[in-house]
Scaffold this motif. Sequence first.
Motif, short mmCIF file in Angstrom:
data_model
loop_
_atom_site.label_atom_id
_atom_site.label_comp_id
_atom_site.label_asym_id
_atom_site.label_seq_id
_atom_site.Cartn_x
_atom_site.Cartn_y
_atom_site.Cartn_z
N THR A 68 0.84 -1.20 0.00
CA THR A 68 0.00 0.00 0.00
C THR A 68 0.87 1.25 0.00
OG1 THR A 68 -1.79 -1.11 1.18
CG2 THR A 68 -1.77 1.29 1.27
N VAL A 69 0.62 2.13 -0.97
CA VAL A 69 1.38 3.37 -1.11
C VAL A 69 0.40 4.53 -1.23
CG1 VAL A 69 3.04 4.66 -2.51
CG2 VAL A 69 3.27 2.17 -2.30
N PRO A 70 0.25 5.34 -0.20
CA PRO A 70 -0.60 6.53 -0.32
C PRO A 70 -0.01 7.50 -1.36
CG PRO A 70 -0.11 6.04 1.99
CD PRO A 70 0.82 5.21 1.16
N ALA A 71 -0.86 8.05 -2.20
CA ALA A 71 -0.38 9.10 -3.10
C ALA A 71 0.21 10.22 -2.27
CB ALA A 71 -1.53 9.60 -3.95
N GLY A 72 1.37 10.72 -2.68
CA GLY A 72 2.08 11.74 -1.93
C GLY A 72 3.11 11.20 -0.96
N ALA A 73 3.17 9.87 -0.80
CA ALA A 73 4.11 9.26 0.13
C ALA A 73 5.54 9.35 -0.38
CB ALA A 73 3.74 7.80 0.37
N VAL A 127 6.73 8.36 -13.21
CA VAL A 127 6.30 9.17 -12.06
C VAL A 127 7.47 9.85 -11.36
CG1 VAL A 127 4.17 7.90 -11.66
CG2 VAL A 127 6.28 7.13 -10.53
N ALA A 128 8.68 9.44 -11.64
CA ALA A 128 9.85 10.06 -10.99
C ALA A 128 11.09 9.78 -11.81
CB ALA A 128 10.02 9.53 -9.57
N GLU A 129 12.05 10.70 -11.74
CA GLU A 129 13.33 10.51 -12.40
C GLU A 129 14.38 11.38 -11.73
OE1 GLU A 129 12.70 11.64 -16.48
OE2 GLU A 129 12.72 13.79 -16.02
N PRO A 154 3.57 10.91 -6.85
CA PRO A 154 2.75 12.10 -7.11
C PRO A 154 1.38 12.03 -6.43
CG PRO A 154 3.85 11.38 -9.12
CD PRO A 154 4.11 10.32 -8.09
N THR A 155 0.97 13.16 -5.89
CA THR A 155 -0.27 13.21 -5.12
C THR A 155 -1.51 12.96 -5.96
OG1 THR A 155 -0.36 15.61 -5.44
CG2 THR A 155 0.70 14.80 -3.42
N CYS A 156 -1.40 13.15 -7.28
CA CYS A 156 -2.59 13.06 -8.12
C CYS A 156 -2.80 11.68 -8.73
CB CYS A 156 -2.51 14.09 -9.24
SG CYS A 156 -1.05 13.94 -10.29
N VAL A 157 -1.91 10.71 -8.45
CA VAL A 157 -2.07 9.38 -9.05
C VAL A 157 -3.37 8.75 -8.55
CG1 VAL A 157 -1.11 7.06 -9.26
CG2 VAL A 157 0.40 9.05 -9.33
N ALA A 158 -4.16 8.22 -9.48
CA ALA A 158 -5.45 7.63 -9.14
C ALA A 158 -5.28 6.35 -8.34
CB ALA A 158 -6.24 7.34 -10.41
N PRO A 159 -6.18 6.08 -7.40
CA PRO A 159 -6.10 4.85 -6.62
C PRO A 159 -6.20 3.61 -7.50
CG PRO A 159 -7.75 6.34 -5.70
CD PRO A 159 -7.35 6.90 -7.03
N GLY A 238 13.28 8.43 -22.12
CA GLY A 238 11.88 8.18 -21.86
C GLY A 238 11.06 9.45 -21.80
N PRO A 239 9.78 9.29 -21.45
CA PRO A 239 8.87 10.44 -21.41
C PRO A 239 9.14 11.32 -20.20
CG PRO A 239 7.78 8.52 -20.52
CD PRO A 239 9.11 8.04 -21.03
N ARG A 240 8.50 12.47 -20.18
CA ARG A 240 8.56 13.32 -19.00
C ARG A 240 7.80 12.67 -17.86
NH1 ARG A 240 6.93 19.38 -20.36
NH2 ARG A 240 7.62 19.57 -18.18
N ALA A 241 8.26 12.93 -16.64
CA ALA A 241 7.57 12.37 -15.47
C ALA A 241 6.25 13.11 -15.24
CB ALA A 241 8.46 12.49 -14.24
N LEU A 242 5.30 12.40 -14.69
CA LEU A 242 4.00 12.95 -14.38
C LEU A 242 4.13 14.13 -13.41
CD1 LEU A 242 0.84 12.46 -14.62
CD2 LEU A 242 1.07 11.19 -12.47
N THR A 243 3.41 15.20 -13.69
CA THR A 243 3.33 16.33 -12.76
C THR A 243 1.87 16.56 -12.40
OG1 THR A 243 3.27 17.91 -14.60
CG2 THR A 243 5.42 17.43 -13.62
N CYS A 244 1.65 16.97 -11.18
CA CYS A 244 0.29 17.18 -10.69
C CYS A 244 -0.04 18.66 -10.62
CB CYS A 244 0.14 16.57 -9.29
SG CYS A 244 0.40 14.79 -9.26
#
Length: 244
Positions: A68-73, A127-129, A154-159, A238-244
Amino acid sequence: MKVQSIVLGLAALASGHTIFQKVSVNGADQGQLKGVRAPDSDYPIQNVNDAAFACNKDIKHTDSTVITVPAGAQVGAWWGHVIGGAQTTNDPDNPIAKSHKGPIMVYLAKVDNAATAQPNGLKWFKVAEDGLSNGQWAVDKMIANNGWHYFTMPTCVAPGDYLMRVEIIALHGAQMQGQAQFYMECAQVRITGSGTNSGSNFVSFPGAYSANDPGVLVNIYDNTGNPYMGGKAYTIPGPRALTC
């Protein structure tokens, strides 16, 4: 001095490799090989079109744990030279040989059940780099942290359930095509929270990189043999990392 840098890269090719084998969440160690799919071999993949480029090959360690990983952790990925960490007492190549400079990246792929999902054919988003900044490679920081690489989910990643792919690219021999070394394993995670972003800039593995990408085919050495790009910027593949 180009010849010198090539010799330095070749000399390092036989040095210590690494395996991603543990996750932490907000400082809580989730346990050795819990929810992480890992091989016994610490050898890299060097063909960007290898069929096992998503989560590595010859996987020997699996279980049904979904972390389990809370978004924003704050999430940690722990690397060791071999399964368990050091290969010998005072192993100089644990968690990885110091010569193996390069970036560390994290990707997610949405799945129905992280414990059972197969890695092929998935849509991955970064999600990170961390590459080269302030004279330090991401691998330098990981070594200084005793094998731990940290990033913020990232805090915006969907559950939901995801495979989490953590990857190192070792660039000590990357001035020759096909000599960049890719180390990757996948963890089984369940994101929680109220995020709504299911990803963007999706890629496939294999397929996300080409052998002549500027972050894959690159001479990291300056004219004195120092492996820090001689003041030039490094382009993370690779692609750009996700930003919220």
